[in-house]
Design a protein around this motif. Structure first.
Motif, mmCIF file in Angstrom:
data_model
loop_
_atom_site.group_PDB
_atom_site.id
_atom_site.type_symbol
_atom_site.label_atom_id
_atom_site.label_comp_id
_atom_site.label_asym_id
_atom_site.label_seq_id
_atom_site.Cartn_x
_atom_site.Cartn_y
_atom_site.Cartn_z
ATOM 1 N N SER A 1 42.461 41.641 40.278
ATOM 2 C CA SER A 1 41.775 40.346 40.304
ATOM 3 C C SER A 1 42.396 39.466 39.234
ATOM 4 O O SER A 1 42.863 39.958 38.205
ATOM 5 N N ARG A 2 42.387 38.171 39.510
ATOM 6 C CA ARG A 2 42.981 37.222 38.574
ATOM 7 C C ARG A 2 42.043 36.034 38.418
ATOM 8 O O ARG A 2 41.388 35.630 39.371
ATOM 9 N N VAL A 3 42.020 35.468 37.240
ATOM 10 C CA VAL A 3 41.277 34.242 36.984
ATOM 11 C C VAL A 3 42.292 33.109 36.963
ATOM 12 O O VAL A 3 43.255 33.144 36.205
ATOM 13 N N ILE A 4 42.071 32.123 37.815
ATOM 14 C CA ILE A 4 42.961 30.965 37.869
ATOM 15 C C ILE A 4 42.136 29.759 37.439
ATOM 16 O O ILE A 4 41.175 29.384 38.111
ATOM 17 N N ARG A 5 42.472 29.205 36.327
ATOM 18 C CA ARG A 5 41.756 28.057 35.777
ATOM 19 C C ARG A 5 42.120 26.783 36.542
ATOM 20 O O ARG A 5 43.238 26.647 37.049
ATOM 21 N N LYS A 6 41.168 25.866 36.593
ATOM 22 C CA LYS A 6 41.383 24.601 37.286
ATOM 23 C C LYS A 6 42.568 23.879 36.656
ATOM 24 O O LYS A 6 42.650 23.731 35.443
ATOM 25 N N GLY A 7 43.498 23.452 37.477
ATOM 26 C CA GLY A 7 44.672 22.734 37.010
ATOM 27 C C GLY A 7 45.841 23.638 36.659
ATOM 28 O O GLY A 7 46.952 23.157 36.479
ATOM 29 N N ALA A 8 45.586 24.946 36.552
ATOM 30 C CA ALA A 8 46.667 25.877 36.224
ATOM 31 C C ALA A 8 47.396 26.260 37.509
ATOM 32 O O ALA A 8 46.777 26.362 38.573
ATOM 33 N N PRO A 9 48.705 26.474 37.442
ATOM 34 C CA PRO A 9 49.426 26.886 38.658
ATOM 35 C C PRO A 9 49.018 28.300 39.068
ATOM 36 O O PRO A 9 48.730 29.150 38.228
ATOM 37 N N GLU A 10 48.964 28.502 40.364
ATOM 38 C CA GLU A 10 48.607 29.830 40.872
ATOM 39 C C GLU A 10 49.797 30.776 40.680
ATOM 40 O O GLU A 10 50.921 30.449 41.058
ATOM 41 N N PRO A 11 49.560 31.948 40.085
ATOM 42 C CA PRO A 11 50.680 32.875 39.871
ATOM 43 C C PRO A 11 51.172 33.450 41.200
ATOM 44 O O PRO A 11 50.417 33.555 42.172
ATOM 45 N N THR A 12 52.436 33.819 41.231
ATOM 46 C CA THR A 12 52.973 34.422 42.446
ATOM 47 C C THR A 12 52.393 35.812 42.619
ATOM 48 O O THR A 12 52.100 36.512 41.647
ATOM 49 N N ASP A 13 52.209 36.211 43.845
ATOM 50 C CA ASP A 13 51.618 37.511 44.163
ATOM 51 C C ASP A 13 52.743 38.474 44.516
ATOM 52 O O ASP A 13 53.078 38.654 45.679
ATOM 53 N N VAL A 14 53.329 39.082 43.507
ATOM 54 C CA VAL A 14 54.469 39.961 43.742
ATOM 55 C C VAL A 14 54.047 41.264 44.417
ATOM 56 O O VAL A 14 54.833 41.871 45.139
ATOM 57 N N ASP A 15 52.809 41.693 44.218
ATOM 58 C CA ASP A 15 52.341 42.936 44.850
ATOM 59 C C ASP A 15 52.321 42.803 46.366
ATOM 60 O O ASP A 15 52.765 43.685 47.091
ATOM 61 N N TRP A 16 51.787 41.701 46.856
ATOM 62 C CA TRP A 16 51.678 41.483 48.306
ATOM 63 C C TRP A 16 53.059 41.307 48.933
ATOM 64 O O TRP A 16 53.346 41.830 49.995
ATOM 65 N N MET A 17 53.938 40.602 48.246
ATOM 66 C CA MET A 17 55.270 40.351 48.780
ATOM 67 C C MET A 17 56.130 41.615 48.799
ATOM 68 O O MET A 17 57.110 41.688 49.531
ATOM 69 N N ALA A 18 55.774 42.611 47.998
ATOM 70 C CA ALA A 18 56.550 43.850 47.952
ATOM 71 C C ALA A 18 56.243 44.766 49.139
ATOM 72 O O ALA A 18 56.975 45.714 49.392
ATOM 73 N N LEU A 19 55.164 44.477 49.870
ATOM 74 C CA LEU A 19 54.789 45.323 51.000
ATOM 75 C C LEU A 19 55.668 45.043 52.211
ATOM 76 O O LEU A 19 56.171 43.938 52.402
ATOM 77 N N THR A 20 55.797 46.060 53.056
ATOM 78 C CA THR A 20 56.524 45.884 54.313
ATOM 79 C C THR A 20 55.624 45.139 55.297
ATOM 80 O O THR A 20 54.398 45.091 55.113
ATOM 81 N N PRO A 21 56.184 44.556 56.352
ATOM 82 C CA PRO A 21 55.337 43.900 57.350
ATOM 83 C C PRO A 21 54.280 44.850 57.935
ATOM 84 O O PRO A 21 53.147 44.441 58.174
ATOM 85 N N GLU A 22 54.635 46.104 58.142
ATOM 86 C CA GLU A 22 53.682 47.069 58.689
ATOM 87 C C GLU A 22 52.519 47.283 57.726
ATOM 88 O O GLU A 22 51.354 47.370 58.140
ATOM 89 N N GLN A 23 52.817 47.359 56.433
ATOM 90 C CA GLN A 23 51.759 47.552 55.439
ATOM 91 C C GLN A 23 50.858 46.318 55.346
ATOM 92 O O GLN A 23 49.650 46.438 55.177
ATOM 93 N N ARG A 24 51.442 45.146 55.488
ATOM 94 C CA ARG A 24 50.641 43.913 55.457
ATOM 95 C C ARG A 24 49.708 43.852 56.656
ATOM 96 O O ARG A 24 48.537 43.487 56.529
ATOM 97 N N ILE A 25 50.226 44.181 57.838
ATOM 98 C CA ILE A 25 49.396 44.170 59.048
ATOM 99 C C ILE A 25 48.263 45.179 58.904
ATOM 100 O O ILE A 25 47.107 44.898 59.253
ATOM 101 N N ASP A 26 48.563 46.349 58.369
ATOM 102 C CA ASP A 26 47.532 47.367 58.159
ATOM 103 C C ASP A 26 46.453 46.860 57.204
ATOM 104 O O ASP A 26 45.257 47.064 57.433
ATOM 105 N N ALA A 27 46.854 46.169 56.142
ATOM 106 C CA ALA A 27 45.891 45.639 55.177
ATOM 107 C C ALA A 27 45.005 44.573 55.816
ATOM 108 O O ALA A 27 43.784 44.562 55.625
ATOM 109 N N VAL A 28 45.602 43.686 56.601
ATOM 110 C CA VAL A 28 44.830 42.637 57.265
ATOM 111 C C VAL A 28 43.889 43.246 58.296
ATOM 112 O O VAL A 28 42.744 42.816 58.444
ATOM 113 N N TRP A 29 44.333 44.285 58.996
ATOM 114 C CA TRP A 29 43.474 44.930 59.997
ATOM 115 C C TRP A 29 42.270 45.583 59.322
ATOM 116 O O TRP A 29 41.155 45.519 59.826
ATOM 117 N N THR A 30 42.473 46.171 58.140
ATOM 118 C CA THR A 30 41.365 46.761 57.395
ATOM 119 C C THR A 30 40.346 45.686 57.033
ATOM 120 O O THR A 30 39.132 45.890 57.190
#
Length: 76
Positions: free
Chosen positions: A17-46
């Motif tokens: 979990s991350r706290v994003i303050r108003k006006g602060a840029p949203e950090p990049t989500d390197v964890d999600w981008m590291a997943l394969t397409p199959e793993q992403r689809i599985d996560a969304v299906w869950t």
């Protein structure tokens, strides 16, 4: 071995979990981008199944909806 302080200990292991303050840029989500397409689809299906469980009484997964159609050609 020293126990981590409650503020340093994750509430749910494996959950980020991350706290994003108003006006602060949203950090990049390197964890999600590291997943394969199959793993992403599985996560969304869950997540989809969890949302469906909240909104319906049945625990069945949705099935592919099929419609039966009969096409007649002229002159046959």
């Amino acid at each position: 071995m020293e126990q981590p302080k409650p503020a340093e200990r994750p509430l749910r292991p494996g959950v980020v979990s991350r706290v994003i303050r108003k006006g602060a840029p949203e950090p990049t989500d390197v964890d999600w981008m590291a997943l394969t397409p199959e793993q992403r689809i599985d996560a969304v299906w869950t997540l989809t199944k969890a949302c469906m469980a909240w909104n319906s009484e049945g625990g069945d997964e949705p099935r592919l909806q099929r419609s039966v159609v009969h096409i007649k050609r002229k002159g046959r």
